[in-house]
Every structure is written in structure tokens, then in C-alpha cells.
Design an enzyme around this catalytic site. Structure first.
Site, PDB file in Angstrom:
ATOM      1  N   GLU A  70       0.830  -1.219   0.000  1.00 27.93           N
ATOM      2  CA  GLU A  70       0.000   0.000   0.000  1.00 27.93           C
ATOM      3  C   GLU A  70       0.858   1.261   0.000  1.00 27.93           C
ATOM      4  OE1 GLU A  70      -1.619   1.762   3.431  1.00 27.93           O
ATOM      5  OE2 GLU A  70      -1.070   0.103   4.739  1.00 27.93           O
TER       6      GLU A  70
ATOM      7  N   LYS B 103      -3.579  -1.950  14.718  1.00 26.08           N
ATOM      8  CA  LYS B 103      -2.866  -0.956  15.516  1.00 26.08           C
ATOM      9  C   LYS B 103      -3.428  -0.875  16.924  1.00 26.08           C
ATOM     10  CE  LYS B 103      -1.949   1.888  11.589  1.00 26.08           C
ATOM     11  NZ  LYS B 103      -3.179   1.507  10.894  1.00 26.08           N
TER      12      LYS B 103
END
Ligand code: PSU
Ligand code: MN
Length: 308
Positions: free
Chosen positions: A26, A160
């Protein structure tokens, strides 16, 4: 979608035509996840890791409305150095294409573009998820729904730790996304190897993960899987050490009224400052580690399926 909207780099096109392993990467992590110049250095290093492991890297972004699968070094460097680059997720991709815009692709948008190109494996750092305070904000990353609908395996270091991880796992389960702890019984939390939550399932080899992907396709279930690969022990920041700093960053975001797309970049930036740069070193290490596993997984998928 007409294939004319995609620009596939010659090397990537050749690998796909030959059935050779390809790993999608990405670009939001480059434009919004790390400071310059570490972002472009890391992007190059990650491409090199994929190559060393025997696969072809395909970094994905939208440039002047064209979906680019595999970016030339100058284009990647330009995106990495630019300010205010658009962050494109599923909702943003059509307008970027229609209006000829340039932007980086999130996990969700990268999955969409990878699938259009025929790439089945994608390496990132950590996916987006359910944000803390979701009761008030309803902020759930489009990455989670994308995992449910688009057939790409995403290798990440879990999600995360700035997120609400129990709810992130609940949401993935609701949407039918298999979550694999790779070589671990614990769900990793990006900078830390253990979020305190169990991994929904555990697999220990790329071949076993490839078998899971094949079985999901054979069952006609569609969608992807999440491979949660814990950061190497030498590079981790243990959860107990970073938890307080995350709470500080989340409180700062709330006080500053940060919302929507700005939340993740804001929190990553604050964590970088609060850890004195240590979070960035860990981030770089875990992305490289994920890229290496993704390359091995792509190779396992490219090999003929073992006889049942
Ligand atoms: N992982 C990182 N750094 C990042 C991201 C992931 O190490 O910057 C990006 C990814 O592109 C992911 C996005 O898809 O953050 C999630 O943003 P949001 O929560 O707004 O969906
Ligand atoms: Mn969001």
C-alpha cells in the site's frame, strides 16, 4: 471495470501472466504513516525484501486518475515527499479515478486494486479497525468490510494498538473474516507481540495459510483473510510500555477534535513523538517482516495445490 483504468508495471504484468508470486504493497503507509525520508526509504526496503524472498512487489497508488500497480522509483519518491496527498479508501477511489486525482491507497483501496489486477497477497503494517470511542463516533475503518468482501490475503502485524482491539476482532468475526495468528496463539497489536487477546486461529507455515485461502475460495465464501504476524521480539515495544502513551495520544486527538481520516495519521504522529522515535523503528521492522512472510505466502499460493 474496464482494465484500461489500471496501469500494471511490465514486471508485475509478466509475473502475473506467468503465475509467479506477486505481493501488493500500500501507499498510505508511505504518505500518511511515516515521516519523510524514512517513508520512502522504508518503501524501497520493503520492495527489496519482497524481491529477496522471490516475489515481485507491486506498490499501489492512484496517479492522475490512473490506478498504478507497481510504481516507478521516481513516482514513489514524489508521493513520499509531497504534502497533503489524498488518502484514498473505498469511498474515495471512484472520485479519484473520475476526476483524475492523485492519492495514496489505504488497505481497503489497495485490496480493491490488487484484486482487480489479479494479485492475491498484500503486505502492510497494521490494518485499520474499530476506533476507541466507537460508541460516540461510529468510526470503523473501511479496511474491515474490505476484508469481508475482497479476495486478498492481508499480512499485517495485527491491528494498531491505538484501536479498540476486542471490538475489531468481534467485527471481523461478524463479517466472516478468518483471522490467523501466524506462529502465535495471541493476537498481535502492531508494536507489541501480544494484545492480551487470543488469536482466533493459529497457523505455522505459509502452506497452511495457502490451504486456508484455497478452502475459503472452494467454499464460495468470497472475501479475504487477515494474517496477523507478530513483530519480531527484538523490535517490539511491549504492550505495558506503550499503553500509557497510546492513551495520551488518544486523549490528545479527542481534545483537538481530530476525526475521520485524520485520526490514524494523527495518532501515529503523536506516538512517534511520545516514544522518541522508537515507534517508527518498530513500524519499519514489522513491515519488513510482514513483506517477507507475504512473499512466502504468495509463493505457496503460486505453487500447485497439494493433492487432497
Ligand atoms: N499501517 C501503518 N500505517 C498506516 C496505515 C496502516 O503502519 O498509516 C494506514 C493504512 O493505509 C490503513 C489506514 O488502511 O491507515 C487506516 O485508516 P482509517 O482508520 O482511516 O481507515
Ligand atoms: Mn475512520
Amino acid at each position: 471495470m474496464p482494465p484500461s483504468l489500471l496501469d500494471i508495471a511490465p514486471e508485475v504484468r509478466a509475473a502475473l501472466a506467468a503465475g509467479a508470486p506477486v505481493v501488493a504493497l500500500e501507499s498510505t503507509i508511505v504518505t500518511h504513516g511515516m515521516p519523510h525520508p524514512q517513508n520512502v526509504e522504508t518503501a524501497r526496503a520493503v520492495e527489496a525484501v519482497v524481491r529477496e524472498a522471490g516475489a515481485v512487489p507491486a506498490t499501489i497508488a492512484v496517479v492522475a486518475g490512473r490506478i498504478r500497480i507497481g510504481l516507478p522509483a521516481e513516482t514513489l519518491a514524489g508521493l513520499a515527499a509531497a504534502r497533503d496527498v489524498l488518502k484514498l479508501s473505498r469511498a474515495d477511489l471512484p472520485h479519484a479515478v473520475a476526476a483524475g486525482l492523485t492519492g495514496s491507497t489505504t488497505v481497503a483501496a489497495t485490496m480493491i486494486c490488487a484484486a482487480l489486477a489479479g494479485i492475491r497477497v498484500f503486505a502492510t503494517g497494521g490494518i485499520g479497525g474499530v476506533h476507541r470511542g466507537v460508541e460516540q463516533t461510529l468510526d470503523i475503518s473501511a479496511d474491515l468490510d474490505e476484508l469481508a468482501r475482497t479476495p486478498v490475503a492481508v499480512v499485517s502485524a495485527g491491528a494498531k494498538a491505538i484501536l479498540d482491539l476486542p471490538r475489531t476482532l468481534e467485527y471481523l468475526e461478524t463479517r466472516g473474516v478468518p483471522v490467523v495468528g501466524y506462529g502465535t496463539d495471541r493476537f498481535p497489536a502492531f508494536w507489541s507481540r501480544d494484545s492480551g487477546l487470543p488469536a482466533p486461529l493459529r497457523l505455522d507455515t505459509p502452506e497452511a495459510v495457502a490451504a486456508l485461502i484455497r478452502a475459503k475460495a472452494a467454499l464460495g465464501l468470497g472475501g479475504g483473510i487477515l494474517v496477523a504476524n507478530p513483530v519480531p521480539e527484538a523490535d517490539e515495544i511491549p504492550a505495558a510500555e506503550i499503553a500509557g502513551l497510546i492513551e495520551t495520544a488518544v486523549a490528545e486527538a479527542r481534545a483537538a477534535g481530530i476525526s475521520a481520516k485524520a485520526v490514524t495519521p494523527f495518532l501515529l504522529g503523536r506516538l512517534l513523538a511520545l516514544t522518541g522515535g522508537r515507534s517508527l523503528a518498530t513500524n519499519i521492522a514489522l513491515i519488513r517482516h510482514n513483506a517477507a512472510l507475504a512473499a512466502r505466502l504468495a509463493a505457496a499460493l503460486a505453487a500447485p495445490a497439494p493433492a487432497p
